[in-house]
Motif scaffolding. Structure first.
Motif, PDB file in Angstrom:
ATOM      1  N   GLY A 158      -6.934  16.636   3.376  1.00 60.78           N
ATOM      2  CA  GLY A 158      -6.673  15.795   2.209  1.00 60.78           C
ATOM      3  C   GLY A 158      -5.354  16.116   1.532  1.00 60.78           C
ATOM      4  O   GLY A 158      -4.837  15.316   0.759  1.00 60.78           O
ATOM      5  N   HIS A 159      -4.809  17.288   1.824  1.00 61.95           N
ATOM      6  CA  HIS A 159      -3.571  17.691   1.158  1.00 61.95           C
ATOM      7  C   HIS A 159      -2.383  17.739   2.115  1.00 61.95           C
ATOM      8  O   HIS A 159      -1.389  18.414   1.875  1.00 61.95           O
ATOM      9  N   MET A 160      -2.540  17.008   3.223  1.00 57.86           N
ATOM     10  CA  MET A 160      -1.417  16.754   4.106  1.00 57.86           C
ATOM     11  C   MET A 160      -0.498  15.777   3.377  1.00 57.86           C
ATOM     12  O   MET A 160      -0.953  14.769   2.836  1.00 57.86           O
ATOM     13  N   SER A 161       0.790  16.061   3.340  1.00 57.31           N
ATOM     14  CA  SER A 161       1.727  15.131   2.695  1.00 57.31           C
ATOM     15  C   SER A 161       1.933  13.924   3.594  1.00 57.31           C
ATOM     16  O   SER A 161       2.304  14.068   4.749  1.00 57.31           O
ATOM     17  N   VAL A 162       1.641  12.738   3.064  1.00 54.62           N
ATOM     18  CA  VAL A 162       1.861  11.525   3.852  1.00 54.62           C
ATOM     19  C   VAL A 162       2.871  10.593   3.180  1.00 54.62           C
ATOM     20  O   VAL A 162       3.210   9.555   3.740  1.00 54.62           O
ATOM     21  N   ASP A 163       3.332  10.953   1.994  1.00 56.80           N
ATOM     22  CA  ASP A 163       4.289  10.091   1.308  1.00 56.80           C
ATOM     23  C   ASP A 163       5.192  10.924   0.392  1.00 56.80           C
ATOM     24  O   ASP A 163       4.743  11.442  -0.624  1.00 56.80           O
ATOM     25  N   GLY A 176       1.886  13.027  -3.241  1.00 54.41           N
ATOM     26  CA  GLY A 176       1.951  12.297  -1.967  1.00 54.41           C
ATOM     27  C   GLY A 176       0.947  12.807  -0.944  1.00 54.41           C
ATOM     28  O   GLY A 176       1.079  12.564   0.254  1.00 54.41           O
ATOM     29  N   CYS A 177      -0.103  13.523  -1.394  1.00 50.38           N
ATOM     30  CA  CYS A 177      -1.150  13.999  -0.474  1.00 50.38           C
ATOM     31  C   CYS A 177      -2.007  12.819   0.008  1.00 50.38           C
ATOM     32  O   CYS A 177      -2.169  11.827  -0.709  1.00 50.38           O
ATOM     33  N   LEU A 178      -2.605  12.977   1.195  1.00 50.25           N
ATOM     34  CA  LEU A 178      -3.508  11.943   1.724  1.00 50.25           C
ATOM     35  C   LEU A 178      -4.608  11.603   0.715  1.00 50.25           C
ATOM     36  O   LEU A 178      -4.994  10.441   0.577  1.00 50.25           O
ATOM     37  N   MET A 232      -4.992   1.968   2.059  1.00 50.83           N
ATOM     38  CA  MET A 232      -5.707   3.231   2.266  1.00 50.83           C
ATOM     39  C   MET A 232      -5.804   3.540   3.764  1.00 50.83           C
ATOM     40  O   MET A 232      -5.540   4.665   4.206  1.00 50.83           O
ATOM     41  N   GLY A 233      -6.140   2.525   4.563  1.00 54.98           N
ATOM     42  CA  GLY A 233      -6.276   2.723   6.013  1.00 54.98           C
ATOM     43  C   GLY A 233      -4.965   3.121   6.658  1.00 54.98           C
ATOM     44  O   GLY A 233      -4.928   3.979   7.553  1.00 54.98           O
ATOM     45  N   ALA A 234      -3.865   2.529   6.176  1.00 54.78           N
ATOM     46  CA  ALA A 234      -2.553   2.858   6.750  1.00 54.78           C
ATOM     47  C   ALA A 234      -2.204   4.319   6.497  1.00 54.78           C
ATOM     48  O   ALA A 234      -1.773   5.037   7.402  1.00 54.78           O
ATOM     49  N   TYR A 235      -2.412   4.776   5.260  1.00 53.86           N
ATOM     50  CA  TYR A 235      -2.119   6.185   4.962  1.00 53.86           C
ATOM     51  C   TYR A 235      -3.037   7.120   5.752  1.00 53.86           C
ATOM     52  O   TYR A 235      -2.601   8.154   6.250  1.00 53.86           O
ATOM     53  N   LEU A 236      -4.312   6.747   5.854  1.00 52.39           N
ATOM     54  CA  LEU A 236      -5.240   7.575   6.626  1.00 52.39           C
ATOM     55  C   LEU A 236      -4.784   7.649   8.088  1.00 52.39           C
ATOM     56  O   LEU A 236      -4.787   8.724   8.698  1.00 52.39           O
ATOM     57  N   GLY A 237      -4.345   6.514   8.623  1.00 53.27           N
ATOM     58  CA  GLY A 237      -3.875   6.475  10.003  1.00 53.27           C
ATOM     59  C   GLY A 237      -2.652   7.361  10.223  1.00 53.27           C
ATOM     60  O   GLY A 237      -2.535   8.026  11.264  1.00 53.27           O
TER      61      GLY A 237
END
Ligand SMILES: [Zn+2]
Length: 307
Positions: A158-163, A176-178, A232-237
């Motif tokens: 959950g705390h992987m930076s995705v943005d 910017g965490c997941l 939400m799905g795009a960020y999760l992906g």
């Protein structure tokens, strides 16, 4: 085996036998989370109640805790939703009262073990389990063994930076965490933020908005809800593509309450996975919904005690 899943809101407990059958089941509100004594007494009482209902089944006690746990020392390091337990030697307190061995595990790690023992990942040995709830939890199992890392803090998917330009601060102190895009709280926040652009959305009428309401609006075709779950799905992906490239798992199991929105977010999630992950591991990995529901943490805790 006695297993408990200690949440910020509910304390769930069960007696679980060696074959993974749940013999008795208890659920109550989590007592005052500022004081460890209340939580210890609630767990002790739950063990005694389970023992009375299912005699002879409880040789050890295993507790899934929502936070970082020092498994070897049996200490809760940090549990933001149960602040009274920070630094508390919960395993020693329980085994002192009950005269039985006691162990602790992070709740998302326990859920991953539960899904591999009795759920979606039974035939696998390399899996990632993502729990989409109030926050986003993660558990990683490699070669059949939980990967806890050097300090027991591994698997914080959950705390992987995705943005990098996420703007919204995460409770962990980063941004910017997941979790800021894929948790139940994120669904509600993103809906509120986007409302001005969707004057006709049915969601504009609801005052105490929940992620379930956004989901229900989505399946009825509400464009605001659909766009929120799409995002939400795009960020999760994006997050899953990173995990696939790094770990080459056989399976990614997605559980937690927000996973009920699967039909609304799976498409954009899989689009990002195929756009970003290496073709070989992306083709191999099966991305599926969890099968144990709310019992994953309980079953995993029991399994860890049996081992
Ligand atoms: Zn974070």
């Amino acid at each position: 085996m006695f297993a408990a899943d200690l949440g910020g809101t509910h304390l769930r407990a069960a007696a679980v036998d060696g074959a993974g059958n749940i013999r008795c089941r208890l659920k109550q509100n989590t007592p005052d989370t500022e004081k460890p004594e209340g939580i210890v007494q609630a767990l002790v009482k739950a063990v005694r109640d389970c023992e009375a209902q299912s005699p002879g089944n409880i040789s050890a006690v295993s507790v899934a805790v929502p936070g970082t746990v020092n498994v070897e020392a049996g200490i809760v390091v940090k549990a933001p939703n149960v602040p009274g337990l920070d630094g508390f030697p919960l395993a020693a307190a329980l085994s002192g009262e009950l005269k039985k061995p006691a162990l602790l595990e992070n709740d998302a790690n326990a859920a991953a073990v539960g899904e591999m023992w009795q759920g979606a990942a039974r035939d696998c040995s390399a899996i990632v389990c993502v729990t989409l709830g109030t926050g986003v939890g993660g558990g990683i199992i490699l070669d059949g063994k939980l990967w806890r890392g050097a300090d027991g803090s591994a698997g914080e998917i959950g705390h992987m930076s995705v943005d990098p330009f996420g703007g919204v601060a995460c409770p962990c102190g980063s941004f910017g965490c997941l979790e800021i895009f894929a948790a139940a709280t994120a669904i509600v926040r993103m809906t509120r933020e986007a409302q001005p652009q969707y004057p006709n959305s049915v969601l504009n009428k609801s005052e105490n908005l929940t992620s379930e309401q956004v989901y229900c609006a989505g399946i009825q075709g509400d464009q605001l809800a659909l766009d929120v779950f799409h995002r939400m799905g795009a960020y999760l992906g994006i997050g899953l593509a990173n995990l696939i490239n790094i770990l080459n798992p056989e399976m990614i199991v997605i559980g937690g309450g927000v996973a009920n929105g699967w039909d609304l977010f799976a498409g954009p999630m899989l689009e990002q996975v195929s756009a970003r992950a290496f073709p070989l591991p992306a083709k191999r990995v099966r991305i599926v919904r969890a099968a144990c529901g709310d019992d994953a943490g309980l079953l995993g805790a029991a399994r860890l005690a049996l081992q």
